[in-house]
Design a protein around this motif. Structure first.
Motif, PDB file in Angstrom:
ATOM      1  N   CYS A 148       0.850  -1.189   0.000  1.00  0.00           N
ATOM      2  CA  CYS A 148       0.000   0.000   0.000  1.00  0.00           C
ATOM      3  C   CYS A 148       0.885   1.239   0.000  1.00  0.00           C
ATOM      4  CB  CYS A 148      -0.904   0.009   1.233  1.00  0.00           C
ATOM      5  SG  CYS A 148      -2.047   1.399   1.218  1.00  0.00           S
ATOM      6  N   ASN A 150      -0.400   4.293   0.660  1.00  0.00           N
ATOM      7  CA  ASN A 150      -1.171   5.392   1.221  1.00  0.00           C
ATOM      8  C   ASN A 150      -0.626   6.035   2.492  1.00  0.00           C
ATOM      9  OD1 ASN A 150      -3.391   6.151  -0.413  1.00  0.00           O
ATOM     10  ND2 ASN A 150      -4.183   4.094  -0.144  1.00  0.00           N
ATOM     11  N   GLU A 164       2.980  -0.662  -3.408  1.00  0.00           N
ATOM     12  CA  GLU A 164       1.973  -1.411  -4.160  1.00  0.00           C
ATOM     13  C   GLU A 164       2.577  -2.161  -5.343  1.00  0.00           C
ATOM     14  OE1 GLU A 164      -0.647   1.777  -5.018  1.00  0.00           O
ATOM     15  OE2 GLU A 164      -1.602   1.680  -3.041  1.00  0.00           O
ATOM     16  N   GLN A 192      -4.818  -4.520  -0.231  1.00  0.00           N
ATOM     17  CA  GLN A 192      -4.976  -3.522   0.834  1.00  0.00           C
ATOM     18  C   GLN A 192      -5.805  -2.355   0.306  1.00  0.00           C
ATOM     19  OE1 GLN A 192      -2.170  -5.355   1.746  1.00  0.00           O
ATOM     20  NE2 GLN A 192      -3.226  -5.593   3.689  1.00  0.00           N
ATOM     21  N   ASN A 193      -5.550  -2.042  -0.965  1.00  0.00           N
ATOM     22  CA  ASN A 193      -6.328  -1.001  -1.631  1.00  0.00           C
ATOM     23  C   ASN A 193      -6.524  -1.440  -3.076  1.00  0.00           C
ATOM     24  OD1 ASN A 193      -7.494   1.244  -2.686  1.00  0.00           O
ATOM     25  ND2 ASN A 193      -5.720   2.587  -2.410  1.00  0.00           N
ATOM     26  N   HIS A 229     -10.781   2.112  -1.204  1.00  0.00           N
ATOM     27  CA  HIS A 229     -10.421   3.324  -0.458  1.00  0.00           C
ATOM     28  C   HIS A 229     -11.301   4.478  -0.958  1.00  0.00           C
ATOM     29  CE1 HIS A 229      -8.346   6.550   1.442  1.00  0.00           C
ATOM     30  NE2 HIS A 229      -7.383   5.763   1.905  1.00  0.00           N
TER      31      HIS A 229
END
Ligand code: SF4
Length: 428
Positions: A148, A150, A164, A192-193, A229
């Motif tokens: 991820c 983020n 990612e 995760q996203n 997300h």
């Protein structure tokens, strides 16, 4: 008969210990399962000799979190070298783990079993495990993107799982075709996203493109994905959900907090108003959508008023499912470095309970509206003499019938509802 699945990586010692654990579980009347998805109890036997091995453990725990959110009765045990070096961190980070026990500490396992009413007996070492074949679930999970980018302020994932990295569309499609050939009917794409899927691949395919490719696999009947997300989900994806019949009307869309200032320090990248507009758009394009969310209570500095805002967004959005967690500082995260964990544990607990109570009443109301309706259920297995499966909208449905429904679609008329599941009568 309850079933277990033991996942093992690492050296021969781990493999031998896994066989011993299998012996203990056999002694308690458990039967070996073929995979995580049809197990009632899962044991992870882990290795941390290399970073790669540690990453695999983390990935599997992530997968199991999703599985447990679908089947809260699933019990998750962890052992191996990971436990020695990470016990406290694991307990904070993975509240869905039921037991951590050091390698070879079977007394701990037996004591836990006793507490749970699982009569695990002392077994001789090298007990030959009954690794029997069990009927496979028609549902499977496939990671499509690891890591991820983020960096939400409270989250360790980007540090442990890295940046990612998407799997090529072709690879996922080939794997899915193979699984479908083996009887899989439903696939859940994991990341995760998942909204970041594909940006790192040549040609930048996105999740909507992947869904469209997978939809053309003949015998695959359902496709799910998680987690989305709110700042990244695209209109294209929402429209793909609306137009592709096999894509289930279900989204996991974590809001995390109902207060703009808290969202800002969480570094979530959206405001409450933006989240509200997003849900409005989703519901207008996919009217039957079932929504699940995550909320964190007790983030550093969260005032009573800010917490009330989280209650308000739940009341307003009327989610089908809310996963609530109390904030806990994770070493290495921005929040752990920059903010003091200022909310006392009992206040967090109180806030958590308030959200859970509120959600039980909302989910009761939502599910009670399904009474009398006929719902299509993909049957995943049998429990307590009843068949169970999910609707497209991810509602868990039980029914009794003497036929063999495993892997079939059943039309079930709902005659009992609760906040967590539905019961009904199969129509033939
Ligand atoms: S909470 Fe989710 S989106 Fe945020 S950093 Fe963690 S894994 Fe990534």
């Amino acid at each position: 008969m309850p079933r277990y699945f033991i996942w093992t990586i690492g050296c021969q010692m781990n493999k031998a210990e896994s066989q011993q654990i299998a012996g203990y579980l056999d002694s308690a009347g458990y039967q070996a399962a073929g995979s995580f998805s049809n197990a009632d109890l899962v044991v992870l036997n882990t290795c941390v000799v290399r970073q790669n091995a540690e990453n695999k453990v983390l990935g599997t725990l992530g997968l199991l979190k999703g599985l447990k959110s679908k089947r809260p009765g699933l019990q998750i045990l962890i052992t191996g070298c990971f436990v020695n070096s990470h016990t406290q961190e694991l307990q904070r980070r993975f509240p869905h783990i039921d037991l951590l026990f050091k390698p070879g500490d079977y007394l701990e396992l037996i004591a836990w079993g006793k507490n749970q009413g699982i009569p695990i007996e002392q077994r001789p070492l090298c007990y030959p495990s009954n690794n029997g074949w069990t009927a496979p679930s028609p549902c499977t999970f496939t990671p499509i993107i690891q890591g991820c980018d983020n960096f939400c302020s409270y989250c360790i994932v980007p540090y442990r799982r890295g940046r990612e990295m998407s799997r090529p569309v072709k690879e996922i499609v080939c794997e899915t075709e193979e699984l479908v050939g083996q009887g899989i009917k439903e696939i859940t794409l994991l990341g995760q996203n998942v909204d970041s899927y594909g940006h790192d691949l040549p040609g930048h395919p996105d999740l909507a493109d992947l869904l469209s490719e997978l939809s053309s696999i003949g015998d695959l009947i359902r496709i799910r994905f998680l987690t989305n997300h709110p700042k990244d989900i695209s209109l294209k994806l929402i429209e793909a959900m609306a137009s592709l019949n096999k894509v289930c009307e279900y989204l996991e869309l974590p809001v995390q907090a109902g207060d703009d200032d808290i969202l800002k320090v969480m570094r979530r990248g959206y405001t409450v108003e933006q989240y509200r507009e997003l849900v409005h758009t989703i519901r207008s394009k996919v009217p039957q959508i079932s929504l699940s969310t995550d909320i964190i209570v007790g983030f550093p500095g969260e005032t009573e008023e800010q917490f009330e805002h989280s209650l308000s967004i739940i009341k307003e959005m009327r989610f089908d499912v809310v996963h609530v967690a109390a904030y806990s500082p994770r070493p290495g995260t921005i929040a752990q470095r920059e903010y003091q964990d200022s909310i006392p544990a009992e206040v967090k607990k109180e806030r958590l309970n308030k959200i859970e109570e509120l959600q039980v009443s909302i989910a009761s109301e939502i599910n009670s509206q399904l009474w009398g309706k006929e719902m299509e259920v993909l049957v995943e297995g049998r429990k307590g003499g009843k068949w169970f499966g999910r609707t497209q909208s991810n509602k868990l449905v039980f029914f009794e019938d003497t036929g063999d429904w495993l892997g079939h679609l059943a039309k079930v008329q709902i005659n009992k509802t609760s906040p967590w599941s539905l019961k009904g009568q199969v129509k033939k």
